[in-house]
Design a protein around this motif. Structure first.
Motif, mmCIF file in Angstrom:
data_model
loop_
_atom_site.group_PDB
_atom_site.id
_atom_site.type_symbol
_atom_site.label_atom_id
_atom_site.label_comp_id
_atom_site.label_asym_id
_atom_site.label_seq_id
_atom_site.Cartn_x
_atom_site.Cartn_y
_atom_site.Cartn_z
ATOM 1 N N VAL A 49 0.850 -1.183 0.000
ATOM 2 C CA VAL A 49 0.000 0.000 0.000
ATOM 3 C C VAL A 49 0.888 1.236 0.000
ATOM 4 N N LEU A 50 0.581 2.145 -0.910
ATOM 5 C CA LEU A 50 1.301 3.407 -1.006
ATOM 6 C C LEU A 50 0.275 4.528 -0.991
ATOM 7 N N GLN A 51 0.369 5.426 -0.015
ATOM 8 C CA GLN A 51 -0.495 6.600 0.029
ATOM 9 C C GLN A 51 0.356 7.795 -0.343
ATOM 10 N N GLU A 52 -0.126 8.580 -1.325
ATOM 11 C CA GLU A 52 0.698 9.658 -1.832
ATOM 12 C C GLU A 52 -0.158 10.736 -2.478
ATOM 13 N N THR A 53 0.334 11.962 -2.396
ATOM 14 C CA THR A 53 -0.196 13.044 -3.213
ATOM 15 C C THR A 53 0.706 13.092 -4.434
ATOM 16 N N ILE A 54 0.144 12.859 -5.593
ATOM 17 C CA ILE A 54 0.925 12.718 -6.815
ATOM 18 C C ILE A 54 1.578 14.061 -7.172
ATOM 19 N N PRO A 55 2.924 14.091 -7.264
ATOM 20 C CA PRO A 55 3.609 15.357 -7.518
ATOM 21 C C PRO A 55 3.675 15.753 -8.999
ATOM 22 N N VAL A 56 3.345 14.831 -9.896
ATOM 23 C CA VAL A 56 3.459 15.050 -11.344
ATOM 24 C C VAL A 56 2.319 14.319 -12.047
ATOM 25 N N HIS A 57 2.150 14.518 -13.328
ATOM 26 C CA HIS A 57 1.230 13.691 -14.104
ATOM 27 C C HIS A 57 1.893 12.322 -14.236
ATOM 28 N N ASP A 58 1.209 11.275 -13.824
ATOM 29 C CA ASP A 58 1.797 9.933 -13.752
ATOM 30 C C ASP A 58 0.889 8.952 -14.479
ATOM 31 N N THR A 59 1.410 8.339 -15.530
ATOM 32 C CA THR A 59 0.677 7.326 -16.284
ATOM 33 C C THR A 59 1.332 5.982 -16.004
ATOM 34 N N MET A 60 0.551 5.038 -15.509
ATOM 35 C CA MET A 60 1.061 3.734 -15.106
ATOM 36 C C MET A 60 0.398 2.653 -15.962
ATOM 37 N N ILE A 61 1.224 1.855 -16.625
ATOM 38 C CA ILE A 61 0.746 0.749 -17.452
ATOM 39 C C ILE A 61 1.031 -0.547 -16.695
ATOM 40 N N VAL A 106 5.228 6.576 -17.090
ATOM 41 C CA VAL A 106 5.687 7.793 -17.750
ATOM 42 C C VAL A 106 5.197 8.946 -16.884
ATOM 43 N N THR A 107 6.102 9.849 -16.510
ATOM 44 C CA THR A 107 5.690 11.017 -15.744
ATOM 45 C C THR A 107 6.098 12.294 -16.462
ATOM 46 N N PHE A 108 5.292 13.328 -16.248
ATOM 47 C CA PHE A 108 5.623 14.651 -16.752
ATOM 48 C C PHE A 108 5.254 15.658 -15.682
#
Length: 122
Positions: A49-61, A106-108
């Motif tokens: 389990v990972l709880q996080e505020t996403i710092p970037v646009h994150d696309t996970m495949i 992929v993150t941006f």
């Protein structure tokens, strides 16, 4: 432009920063290469389990296993061949299931800041 090809075997996995669980990332292309995005692989152990505020646009495949991402609006579960997209500022809980998971991402912009280089003066 240089064309790149990567395989999971090319990744050097490190524990995801700030985490103590079995969650590892392996950047393959990032700010060190001069491009605008970071790409790599993620590896999740079973039932992590990972709880996080996403710092970037994150696309996970999702490549193997299953991942569930939950936020204030609900949950999405993805398996092999499916994509989960998270936006900057999203407060999420990411869960792997009983078999763990392997993802590509992929993150941006870049999610990880470069390590400072030390300079010596003489």
């Amino acid at each position: 432009m240089t064309v790149h090809k990567f395989a999971i075997a090319d990744a050097v996995f490190e524990r995801s920063p700030g985490q103590e669980g079995e969650i590892y990332t392996g950047n393959l292309l990032d700010q060190r290469h001069g491009g605008p995005v970071t790409i790599g692989f993620g590896r999740y152990g079973p039932n992590q389990v990972l709880q996080e505020t996403i710092p970037v646009h994150d696309t996970m495949i999702v490549l193997e296993g299953r991942i569930t991402v939950s936020d204030a609006h609900g949950s999405q579960t993805a398996g092999p061949g499916e994509i989960i997209a998270m936006q900057t500022g999203d407060k999420v809980t990411i869960r792997s299931h009983e078999t763990g998971a392997m993802t590509a991402y992929v993150t941006f912009p870049h999610w990880q800041q470069p390590e400072p280089t030390s300079s010596s003066s003489t």
